[in-house]
Write an enzyme that holds these catalytic residues in place. Sequence first.
Site, PDB file in Angstrom:
ATOM      1  N   LYS A 172       0.867  -1.194   0.000  1.00  0.00           N
ATOM      2  CA  LYS A 172       0.000   0.000   0.000  1.00  0.00           C
ATOM      3  C   LYS A 172       0.895   1.233   0.000  1.00  0.00           C
ATOM      4  CE  LYS A 172      -1.692   2.867   2.430  1.00  0.00           C
ATOM      5  NZ  LYS A 172      -1.439   4.286   1.980  1.00  0.00           N
ATOM      6  N   GLU A 227      10.522   2.012  10.185  1.00  0.00           N
ATOM      7  CA  GLU A 227      11.533   3.048   9.955  1.00  0.00           C
ATOM      8  C   GLU A 227      10.816   4.374  10.051  1.00  0.00           C
ATOM      9  OE1 GLU A 227      13.276   5.752   8.954  1.00  0.00           O
ATOM     10  OE2 GLU A 227      13.728   5.113   6.889  1.00  0.00           O
ATOM     11  N   CYS A 283      14.190  11.032   5.759  1.00  0.00           N
ATOM     12  CA  CYS A 283      14.097  10.539   7.142  1.00  0.00           C
ATOM     13  C   CYS A 283      15.421  10.768   7.867  1.00  0.00           C
ATOM     14  CB  CYS A 283      13.707   9.074   7.157  1.00  0.00           C
ATOM     15  SG  CYS A 283      14.643   8.074   6.009  1.00  0.00           S
ATOM     16  N   GLU A 313      10.764  16.391  14.142  1.00  0.00           N
ATOM     17  CA  GLU A 313      11.052  16.189  12.723  1.00  0.00           C
ATOM     18  C   GLU A 313      10.186  17.147  11.904  1.00  0.00           C
ATOM     19  OE1 GLU A 313       9.889  12.382  10.774  1.00  0.00           O
ATOM     20  OE2 GLU A 313      11.942  12.420  10.021  1.00  0.00           O
TER      21      GLU A 313
HETATM   22  P1  NAI Z   1       2.233   8.766   7.593  1.00  0.00           P
HETATM   23  O1  NAI Z   1       3.048   8.015   8.568  1.00  0.00           O
HETATM   24  O2  NAI Z   1       0.819   9.101   7.978  1.00  0.00           O
HETATM   25  O3  NAI Z   1       2.150   7.923   6.203  1.00  0.00           O
HETATM   26  C1  NAI Z   1       3.039   6.901   5.821  1.00  0.00           C
HETATM   27  C2  NAI Z   1       2.237   5.717   5.289  1.00  0.00           C
HETATM   28  O4  NAI Z   1       1.428   5.174   6.324  1.00  0.00           O
HETATM   29  C3  NAI Z   1       1.261   6.075   4.160  1.00  0.00           C
HETATM   30  O5  NAI Z   1       1.217   5.016   3.225  1.00  0.00           O
HETATM   31  C4  NAI Z   1      -0.058   6.181   4.892  1.00  0.00           C
HETATM   32  O6  NAI Z   1      -1.185   5.982   4.069  1.00  0.00           O
HETATM   33  C5  NAI Z   1       0.084   5.068   5.908  1.00  0.00           C
HETATM   34  N1  NAI Z   1      -0.793   5.182   7.068  1.00  0.00           N
HETATM   35  C6  NAI Z   1      -1.236   6.322   7.683  1.00  0.00           C
HETATM   36  N2  NAI Z   1      -2.041   6.010   8.716  1.00  0.00           N
HETATM   37  C7  NAI Z   1      -2.105   4.652   8.772  1.00  0.00           C
HETATM   38  C8  NAI Z   1      -2.777   3.718   9.628  1.00  0.00           C
HETATM   39  N3  NAI Z   1      -3.559   4.138  10.629  1.00  0.00           N
HETATM   40  N4  NAI Z   1      -2.605   2.400   9.403  1.00  0.00           N
HETATM   41  C9  NAI Z   1      -1.825   1.963   8.401  1.00  0.00           C
HETATM   42  N5  NAI Z   1      -1.182   2.792   7.551  1.00  0.00           N
HETATM   43  C10 NAI Z   1      -1.307   4.117   7.736  1.00  0.00           C
HETATM   44  O7  NAI Z   1       3.028  10.058   7.183  1.00  0.00           O
HETATM   45  P2  NAI Z   1       2.452  11.480   6.652  1.00  0.00           P
HETATM   46  O8  NAI Z   1       1.177  11.799   7.385  1.00  0.00           O
HETATM   47  O9  NAI Z   1       2.386  11.431   5.191  1.00  0.00           O
HETATM   48  O10 NAI Z   1       3.632  12.463   7.088  1.00  0.00           O
HETATM   49  C11 NAI Z   1       3.663  13.007   8.410  1.00  0.00           C
HETATM   50  C12 NAI Z   1       5.082  13.126   8.911  1.00  0.00           C
HETATM   51  O11 NAI Z   1       5.646  11.830   9.024  1.00  0.00           O
HETATM   52  C13 NAI Z   1       6.053  13.892   8.042  1.00  0.00           C
HETATM   53  O12 NAI Z   1       5.981  15.258   8.234  1.00  0.00           O
HETATM   54  C14 NAI Z   1       7.368  13.304   8.487  1.00  0.00           C
HETATM   55  O13 NAI Z   1       7.809  13.963   9.652  1.00  0.00           O
HETATM   56  C15 NAI Z   1       7.035  11.876   8.818  1.00  0.00           C
HETATM   57  N6  NAI Z   1       7.404  10.953   7.717  1.00  0.00           N
HETATM   58  C16 NAI Z   1       8.537  10.184   7.843  1.00  0.00           C
HETATM   59  C17 NAI Z   1       8.942   9.381   6.800  1.00  0.00           C
HETATM   60  C18 NAI Z   1      10.175   8.545   6.891  1.00  0.00           C
HETATM   61  O14 NAI Z   1      10.824   8.333   5.891  1.00  0.00           O
HETATM   62  N7  NAI Z   1      10.513   7.985   8.031  1.00  0.00           N
HETATM   63  C19 NAI Z   1       8.203   9.347   5.527  1.00  0.00           C
HETATM   64  C20 NAI Z   1       7.003  10.141   5.515  1.00  0.00           C
HETATM   65  C21 NAI Z   1       6.654  10.920   6.573  1.00  0.00           C
END
Ligand code: NAI
Length: 483
Positions: free
Chosen positions: A176, A251, A285, A385
């Site tokens: 996903k 991660e 990240c 972050e």
């Molecule tokens: P997010 O953590 O919400 O999204 C990442 C993935 O998780 C997406 O595919 C999303 O659809 C999925 N997801 C979201 N809620 C979920 C749930 N309840 N159950 C299962 N899957 C779920 O990240 P978002 O909202 O796009 O970004 C927010 C912050 O997260 C950013 O500002 C950044 O600080 C951090 N982030 C860190 C990343 C990394 O590489 N470690 C990558 C993206 C965001």
Amino acid sequence: MADALRNYIDGAWVDAIDGARFDVFNPATGEVVATAPDSQPADAERAIDVARRTFDDGGWWPRTSERERGRILLRAAEIMRRELERLARLESLDCGKPLGEARDDLEEVAFMFEYFGGWATKVDGSIPPVGPDAMSLVVKEPMGVAAAITPWNYPMPMAVQKVAPAIAAGCTLVLKPAEQTPMTALEIPRILEEAGLPPGVLNVITGFGETAGAPLVSSPKVDKVGFTGSKDVGKLIMRTGADTLKRVTLELGGKSPNIVFADADLDAALEGSANGIFWNQGEICSAGSRVFIERDIYDDALSALVGHAKSVRVGDGLAEGTTMGPLVSKEQQERVQRYIEIGQDEATLAVQGELPQDPGLAGGYFVPPTIFSDVKNDARIAREEIFGPVMSVIPFSSAEEVVELSNDNEYGLAAAVWTRDIKKALTTARALRAGIVWINDTQPAPTEAPWGGYKQSGIGRELGRNGVDDYLEEKHIWVNLAP
Ligand code: NAI
Ligand code: MG
């Protein structure tokens, strides 16, 4: 007309069961460039059932030969290289990053297929000695059905670094991708199908986290979740996954220190420090978002960093000469802008770079490269972050002090150390509580080496041989040979 993307389930391209779709935007203009299935729990269930059946029914997929699984991945690497330019443009269009960076990312993705294709035939077990009257055979077996939930900052690498080892290990999967960036994720099954992957092994559904992602985590039919994304969602996945005792690899980003000692090669160190937060719009990240500068060189170093920020060319990622693209979404743009406002109360705004003047880009999600100086390590802009092109510069006086400041954060993903003194470099590297430490460099993430964090940056390691082990269980078979 915007492209109408489709889910890939059991080797077929399908819409969501209820037909619902969501819009995919070009972050440089705000225009809709595609629509994708807004998958619901029923769609997730359908994809999980196919992956489960493909794994269980006579075990035909996990019992394919390792050579065959390896060959499929090696062929995928060739197809990737053949289509690299088209895929790099799609990746840049989808998430905004400069085309040159997308090309580099996808070169590495091609190599991931090759690297994990090689591992397929090299996952040895062991035969521990247990005396003359018995024999112990330790064999590695695929973990089962895996879910891969991926973010938008490196859409294709983050997906393939889960998909390729899972296939090498003999797992089946549901992927996903992030709702912001579904485009290249849907190229992965197309490439693998051409490479000979049978239907049902890899299934891809697009949609939002709560509706399409969460059911993958709660389903008792899924054995493992590989997740990259925010810390909060990572914790939720661990909590929800606990009910079915899911194996999880998480991660979750960081607030990584970038340490510049006074004896460093300063030109290289300061250019690297700037790249560590301005590459990929700072949506990394492992971004070096806390830049620690030794006091003796603080003023000169700061003005060099300001010069680097001013030289960044912000624009459409697909345009020639752009060195920083737009952020991925309006939401992310607003999140980063809020942090820039917070920073103005907490520290000194040293510079903000130029925004693009082209009226065609007026609807894009741009944020200028931004540097705050004299930041306190406990300020919000130094603790949290931001995930955008915002650097916090912090002075320090000694190696002991900078290690303490660096480690005083809940994250522990990466760190960079710039010095000409090998002993100082290595003692600092060993003292830092981080999963990755770069010495006189920033951001290399080779597929051959482990990637993952200490503390709240995550659990487990992707890439390297850990990348495959994460999709394997170990089984001990005891043979009684007593006379
Ligand atoms: P997010 O953590 O919400 O999204 C990442 C993935 O998780 C997406 O595919 C999303 O659809 C999925 N997801 C979201 N809620 C979920 C749930 N309840 N159950 C299962 N899957 C779920 O990240 P978002 O909202 O796009 O970004 C927010 C912050 O997260 C950013 O500002 C950044 O600080 C951090 N982030 C860190 C990343 C990394 O590489 N470690 C990558 C993206 C965001
Ligand atoms: Mg979210």
